[in-house]
Design a protein around this motif. Structure first.
Motif, mmCIF file in Angstrom:
data_model
loop_
_atom_site.group_PDB
_atom_site.id
_atom_site.type_symbol
_atom_site.label_atom_id
_atom_site.label_comp_id
_atom_site.label_asym_id
_atom_site.label_seq_id
_atom_site.Cartn_x
_atom_site.Cartn_y
_atom_site.Cartn_z
ATOM 1 N N ARG A 18 0.830 -1.203 0.000
ATOM 2 C CA ARG A 18 0.000 0.000 0.000
ATOM 3 C C ARG A 18 0.861 1.247 0.000
ATOM 4 N N ALA A 19 1.959 1.224 0.772
ATOM 5 C CA ALA A 19 2.851 2.383 0.830
ATOM 6 C C ALA A 19 3.502 2.663 -0.523
ATOM 7 N N MET A 20 3.787 1.614 -1.282
ATOM 8 C CA MET A 20 4.432 1.771 -2.600
ATOM 9 C C MET A 20 3.417 1.980 -3.721
ATOM 10 N N GLY A 21 2.141 1.932 -3.374
ATOM 11 C CA GLY A 21 1.128 2.125 -4.409
ATOM 12 C C GLY A 21 0.832 0.878 -5.205
ATOM 13 N N LEU A 22 1.341 -0.283 -4.754
ATOM 14 C CA LEU A 22 1.096 -1.529 -5.471
ATOM 15 C C LEU A 22 -0.246 -2.141 -5.092
ATOM 16 N N HIS A 23 -0.725 -1.774 -3.939
ATOM 17 C CA HIS A 23 -2.002 -2.314 -3.484
ATOM 18 C C HIS A 23 -2.768 -1.212 -2.767
ATOM 19 N N LEU A 24 -4.063 -1.128 -3.020
ATOM 20 C CA LEU A 24 -4.915 -0.129 -2.384
ATOM 21 C C LEU A 24 -6.055 -0.839 -1.670
ATOM 22 N N SER A 25 -6.476 -0.268 -0.559
ATOM 23 C CA SER A 25 -7.541 -0.902 0.225
ATOM 24 C C SER A 25 -8.892 -0.787 -0.459
ATOM 25 N N PHE A 26 -9.047 0.209 -1.328
ATOM 26 C CA PHE A 26 -10.324 0.406 -2.017
ATOM 27 C C PHE A 26 -10.252 -0.148 -3.433
ATOM 28 N N GLY A 27 -11.426 -0.361 -3.999
ATOM 29 C CA GLY A 27 -11.517 -0.849 -5.373
ATOM 30 C C GLY A 27 -12.483 -0.006 -6.182
ATOM 31 N N PRO A 28 -12.875 -0.493 -7.358
ATOM 32 C CA PRO A 28 -13.794 0.276 -8.220
ATOM 33 C C PRO A 28 -15.121 0.604 -7.554
ATOM 34 N N GLU A 29 -15.519 -0.204 -6.556
ATOM 35 C CA GLU A 29 -16.807 0.068 -5.902
ATOM 36 C C GLU A 29 -16.808 1.407 -5.182
ATOM 37 N N MET A 30 -15.624 1.875 -4.751
ATOM 38 C CA MET A 30 -15.571 3.186 -4.106
ATOM 39 C C MET A 30 -15.752 4.303 -5.123
ATOM 40 N N LEU A 31 -15.373 4.041 -6.366
ATOM 41 C CA LEU A 31 -15.645 5.026 -7.419
ATOM 42 C C LEU A 31 -17.148 5.143 -7.636
ATOM 43 N N VAL A 32 -17.836 4.010 -7.580
ATOM 44 C CA VAL A 32 -19.294 4.017 -7.719
ATOM 45 C C VAL A 32 -19.926 4.801 -6.578
ATOM 46 N N PHE A 33 -19.401 4.608 -5.369
ATOM 47 C CA PHE A 33 -19.912 5.347 -4.208
ATOM 48 C C PHE A 33 -19.726 6.846 -4.407
ATOM 49 N N GLY A 34 -18.546 7.245 -4.880
ATOM 50 C CA GLY A 34 -18.297 8.659 -5.127
ATOM 51 C C GLY A 34 -19.219 9.232 -6.185
ATOM 52 N N LEU A 35 -19.483 8.454 -7.225
ATOM 53 C CA LEU A 35 -20.390 8.912 -8.277
ATOM 54 C C LEU A 35 -21.816 9.031 -7.750
ATOM 55 N N LEU A 36 -22.221 8.110 -6.874
ATOM 56 C CA LEU A 36 -23.554 8.194 -6.272
ATOM 57 C C LEU A 36 -23.687 9.463 -5.431
ATOM 58 N N LEU A 37 -22.651 9.776 -4.665
ATOM 59 C CA LEU A 37 -22.671 10.999 -3.878
ATOM 60 C C LEU A 37 -22.754 12.225 -4.787
ATOM 61 N N THR A 38 -22.040 12.180 -5.903
ATOM 62 C CA THR A 38 -22.077 13.294 -6.856
ATOM 63 C C THR A 38 -23.482 13.488 -7.399
ATOM 64 N N VAL A 39 -24.133 12.380 -7.762
ATOM 65 C CA VAL A 39 -25.494 12.458 -8.304
ATOM 66 C C VAL A 39 -26.455 13.037 -7.261
ATOM 67 N N VAL A 40 -26.313 12.572 -6.013
ATOM 68 C CA VAL A 40 -27.191 13.082 -4.951
ATOM 69 C C VAL A 40 -26.957 14.572 -4.736
ATOM 70 N N ALA A 41 -25.692 14.996 -4.753
ATOM 71 C CA ALA A 41 -25.377 16.414 -4.556
ATOM 72 C C ALA A 41 -25.930 17.266 -5.694
ATOM 73 N N VAL A 42 -25.789 16.789 -6.931
ATOM 74 C CA VAL A 42 -26.352 17.525 -8.072
ATOM 75 C C VAL A 42 -27.876 17.584 -7.953
ATOM 76 N N GLY A 43 -28.480 16.461 -7.583
ATOM 77 C CA GLY A 43 -29.924 16.456 -7.357
ATOM 78 C C GLY A 43 -30.330 17.428 -6.264
ATOM 79 N N GLY A 44 -29.502 17.520 -5.230
ATOM 80 C CA GLY A 44 -29.771 18.469 -4.155
ATOM 81 C C GLY A 44 -29.735 19.911 -4.633
ATOM 82 N N ALA A 45 -28.805 20.208 -5.538
ATOM 83 C CA ALA A 45 -28.734 21.563 -6.087
ATOM 84 C C ALA A 45 -29.993 21.890 -6.878
#
Length: 208
Positions: A18-45
């Motif tokens: 993880r320190a060398m960037g060879l392994h990360l604790s998160f995966g593509p599902e966290m990108l989906v979570f971020g996109l969901l938050l973005t959609v909710v925020a845009v909807g909120g606006a």
């Protein structure tokens, strides 16, 4: 070599990766979570701009606060040992939304109640809100610098900085819409950062 020793070696190896960037604790599902938050925020606006009911702008805040625990629950069902970094990202993403939304409340109060509060108290309200956003910006930057897996915090910094600089300037009738827009920009920035990190991790793994 005992099983305990093998387990410690595997844990140490995971930390080094993880320190060398060879392994990360998160995966593509966290990108989906971020996109969901973005959609909710845009909807909120959009809701904040179009809604006549004063309570409707609370809906996006409630949605994000519910979305975080739901994601953690589903993620824990799929992963036996859920990384604390994932939990921290989910909680922090929702918490910073609440901070920015709270700052928007503060600015709105200072604008609409300014004449009755007096100039001195109005200035205090503005100063407290700006100080709060600056303080959280510094905390987020420090977190990002301490761990490569927390670079997404830089995206959240974008939200707090935009809110601190622009919310006091624009018409406060649009404060909630602007707060949601700023959070959408921050979430999307975090998604972009983590997407780049995942691509680099895949490339490094392929090179090995």
């Amino acid at each position: 070599m005992s099983e305990d020793q093998l387990g410690r070696i595997k844990d140490d190896l995971a930390v080094m990766q993880r320190a060398m960037g060879l392994h990360l604790s998160f995966g593509p599902e966290m990108l989906v979570f971020g996109l969901l938050l973005t959609v909710v925020a845009v909807g909120g606006a959009v809701v904040s701009l179009l809604a006549e009911n004063n309570w409707l702008p609370l809906a996006p805040l409630a949605a994000i606060m519910v979305l975080g625990p739901v994601v953690l629950f589903l993620r824990s069902r799929r992963t036996a040992n859920l990384s604390p970094e994932i939990t921290k990202q989910v909680v922090l993403s929702g918490f910073i939304y609440g901070v920015v939304w709270g700052a928007a409340n503060g600015y709105a109060v200072a604008t609409f109640l300014g004449p009755s509060m007096g100039a001195a108290r109005t200035v205090v309200v503005y100063a407290v809100n700006i100080g709060l956003l600056i303080a959280f910006s510094l905390i987020l930057v420090r977190m990002a610098l301490r761990s490569r897996e927390r670079y997404y915090c830089l995206g959240l910094v974008v939200s707090t900085l935009l809110a601190g600089m622009l919310l006091p300037v624009f018409d406060q009738h649009y404060s909630y819409a602007l707060a949601n827009c700023f959070m959408a920009v921050g979430y999307l920035t975090g998604v972009a950062i983590q997407w780049v990190q995942l691509r680099e991790a895949v490339a490094n793994h392929a090179a090995d």
